[in-house]
Design an enzyme around this catalytic site. Structure first.
Site, PDB file in Angstrom:
ATOM      1  N   TYR A 126       0.828  -1.209   0.000  1.00  0.00           N
ATOM      2  CA  TYR A 126       0.000   0.000   0.000  1.00  0.00           C
ATOM      3  C   TYR A 126       0.870   1.271   0.000  1.00  0.00           C
ATOM      4  O   TYR A 126       0.782   2.075  -0.920  1.00  0.00           O
ATOM      5  CB  TYR A 126      -0.960   0.001   1.209  1.00  0.00           C
ATOM      6  N   ILE A 127       1.735   1.426   1.006  1.00  0.00           N
ATOM      7  CA  ILE A 127       2.548   2.658   1.036  1.00  0.00           C
ATOM      8  C   ILE A 127       3.808   2.475   0.186  1.00  0.00           C
ATOM      9  O   ILE A 127       4.328   3.438  -0.375  1.00  0.00           O
ATOM     10  CB  ILE A 127       2.894   3.092   2.489  1.00  0.00           C
ATOM     11  N   ARG A 172       8.491 -10.731  -3.387  1.00  0.00           N
ATOM     12  CA  ARG A 172       8.314 -12.191  -3.383  1.00  0.00           C
ATOM     13  C   ARG A 172       7.985 -12.666  -4.801  1.00  0.00           C
ATOM     14  O   ARG A 172       7.311 -11.951  -5.557  1.00  0.00           O
ATOM     15  CB  ARG A 172       7.189 -12.584  -2.422  1.00  0.00           C
ATOM     16  N   SER A 201      -3.430  -7.570  -9.406  1.00  0.00           N
ATOM     17  CA  SER A 201      -3.054  -6.170  -9.135  1.00  0.00           C
ATOM     18  C   SER A 201      -1.539  -6.048  -8.935  1.00  0.00           C
ATOM     19  O   SER A 201      -0.918  -5.084  -9.379  1.00  0.00           O
ATOM     20  CB  SER A 201      -3.803  -5.643  -7.912  1.00  0.00           C
ATOM     21  N   ASP A 232       8.415   1.826   9.878  1.00  0.00           N
ATOM     22  CA  ASP A 232       7.743   2.553  10.974  1.00  0.00           C
ATOM     23  C   ASP A 232       6.469   3.173  10.395  1.00  0.00           C
ATOM     24  O   ASP A 232       5.439   2.571  10.357  1.00  0.00           O
ATOM     25  CB  ASP A 232       8.635   3.674  11.519  1.00  0.00           C
ATOM     26  N   LYS A 273       8.000  -3.007  16.573  1.00  0.00           N
ATOM     27  CA  LYS A 273       8.693  -1.967  15.800  1.00  0.00           C
ATOM     28  C   LYS A 273       9.839  -1.359  16.622  1.00  0.00           C
ATOM     29  O   LYS A 273      10.909  -1.049  16.092  1.00  0.00           O
ATOM     30  CB  LYS A 273       7.701  -0.886  15.378  1.00  0.00           C
ATOM     31  N   ASN A 317       2.766   9.632  10.820  1.00  0.00           N
ATOM     32  CA  ASN A 317       1.397   9.867  11.308  1.00  0.00           C
ATOM     33  C   ASN A 317       0.374   9.181  10.394  1.00  0.00           C
ATOM     34  O   ASN A 317       0.709   8.207   9.749  1.00  0.00           O
ATOM     35  CB  ASN A 317       1.179  11.350  11.560  1.00  0.00           C
ATOM     36  N   CYS A 318      -0.891   9.667  10.352  1.00  0.00           N
ATOM     37  CA  CYS A 318      -1.905   8.886   9.608  1.00  0.00           C
ATOM     38  C   CYS A 318      -1.710   8.992   8.106  1.00  0.00           C
ATOM     39  O   CYS A 318      -1.490  10.096   7.585  1.00  0.00           O
ATOM     40  CB  CYS A 318      -3.313   9.401   9.915  1.00  0.00           C
ATOM     41  N   PHE A 319      -1.821   7.857   7.417  1.00  0.00           N
ATOM     42  CA  PHE A 319      -1.875   7.902   5.957  1.00  0.00           C
ATOM     43  C   PHE A 319      -3.194   8.602   5.613  1.00  0.00           C
ATOM     44  O   PHE A 319      -4.290   8.116   5.969  1.00  0.00           O
ATOM     45  CB  PHE A 319      -1.874   6.487   5.369  1.00  0.00           C
TER      46      PHE A 319
END
Ligand SMILES: NC(=O)c1ccc[n+]([C@@H]2O[C@H](COP(=O)([O-])OP(=O)(O)OC[C@H]3O[C@@H](n4cnc5c(N)ncnc54)[C@H](OP(=O)(O)O)[C@@H]3O)[C@@H](O)[C@H]2O)c1
Length: 318
Positions: A16-17, A37, A46, A113, A134, A154-156
């Protein structure tokens, strides 16, 4: 691409990120590698499409499991390693740390992180256990003497706009508000998180430092976010408030891993863990490090959901 630019390797780059990180790295002109992988009959279409897209923009894809000799060989070809593994794979980073130690050439490692400043919060036990892993990785990196930057992103932003506002659901009249909706949180657009991350990974000022992404225009309460959204799409929502004790109760009765998202909600939207510590002299803040970078404000991010929506997150929160 310039020959003298750092070569960047991303583990988890199809995630995702991770995909934002890979695209940011390419857009800033860095030779970019993704360790992924192997593709097989189980691989989602996808991911196959994303790998084709990566190929077309010049990313070097290396397929493999985390075999020691193989990752040492890849790491030897690059300068910077960024890992964006998801939570269940956090401890797998010990293999990457071992490989970085053996390779001996890495100028900077950024572990996975990218959330709260995990060394400075004390959330409910399920989230605490998540962060303990973490933290273990951070301590292992420090003990190993590997040059690092630790990122609290912080928040995505798009991910949490999806979770809080459900902007794709045209029939939605109710919006859930955690506690009284007055706690400040920080929502940063994923593209900016990725651009800041590639910048800090290459920045001598961020060597062995923690960087917090806390741009002033992205500090927002749930109530403010809902009002902004109502103004933009001309709709009034019915707020359904969830009291703190219900959230705590859920964190105690839900089985793992479902007890983690509610504990994150408590930390971010009830306790205010993203903003309840001051940035000290040893901290770096991304928007202050790069004042010329025009980040997307939360207001502009909501516009994207009206004009050109970012893809919905397939999040643990859904
Ligand atoms: N701040 C926030 O709001 C927020 C939100 C979500 C996540 N996060 C954090 O961001 C980081 C990355 O999370 P993410 O949601 O982007 O990760 P993700 O998409 O779930 O996964 C990232 C990648 O990990 C790789 N991977 C390696 N071994 C795997 C395995 N056994 N099973 C599944 N995937 C495996 C996969 O890449 P390949 O298939 O290419 O190997 C996958 O695409 C985490 O530290 C997470 O805690 C923060």
């Amino acid at each position: 691409m310039e020959a003298n630019k750092n070569r960047i390797l991303v583990f988890g780059g199809t995630g995702y990120i991770g995909k934002y990180m890979v695209k940011a790295s390419i857009s800033l002109g860095y030779p970019t590698f993704v360790y992924t992988r192997p593709i097989n009959s189980e691989t989602p279409i996808s991911k196959i499409q994303l790998c084709k897209e990566f190929n077309s923009i010049g990313v070097t894809l290396v397929e493999g499991e985390l075999e020691h000799d193989k990752i040492v060989a890849v790491i030897k070809q690059v300068d910077i390693v960024i890992c964006t593994f998801a939570y269940p794979q956090v401890m797998e980073q010990l293999k990457i740390i071992d490989a970085i130690k053996v390779a001996g050439n890495i100028k900077r490692f950024l572990p996975s992180d990218f959330g709260v400043e995990e060394d400075r919060v004390k959330p409910l036990p399920p989230f605490q256990a998540f962060l303990d892993k973490k933290r273990k990785i951070r301590r292992e990196i420090e003990t190993s003497g590997i040059p690092y930057t630790f990122v609290s992103a912080n928040c995505f932003g798009a991910y949490f706009v999806n979770f809080l506002l459900h902007p794709y659901d045209d029939n939605k009249k109710d919006i859930t508000v955690y506690d009284n909706g007055e706690t400040k949180a920080i929502l940063n657009y994923e593209e900016d998180i990725a651009m800041y991350t590639i910048k800090v990974a290459n920045d001598p000022r961020a060597h062995n430092r923690i960087v917090v992404y806390r741009p002033s225009k992205n500090i927002v309460t749930q109530n403010e976010l809902i009002s902004l959204w109502e103004r933009k799409n001309g709709q009034k929502f019915n707020k359904v408030f969830v009291p703190e004790e219900d959230i705590i109760n859920l964190s105690q009765i839900l089985p793992p891993p479902q007890n983690i998202p509610v504990s994150i909600v408590h930390s971010v939207f009830v306790k205010g863990d993203l903003v309840n510590f001051e940035l000290g002299e040893d901290d770096l803040e991304a928007s202050q490090l790069y004042p010329d970078y025009n980040y997307t404000s939360i207001d502009q991010l909501l516009d994207k959901f009206i004009v050109d929506p970012p893809p919905p997150a397939s999040a643990a929160f859904e």
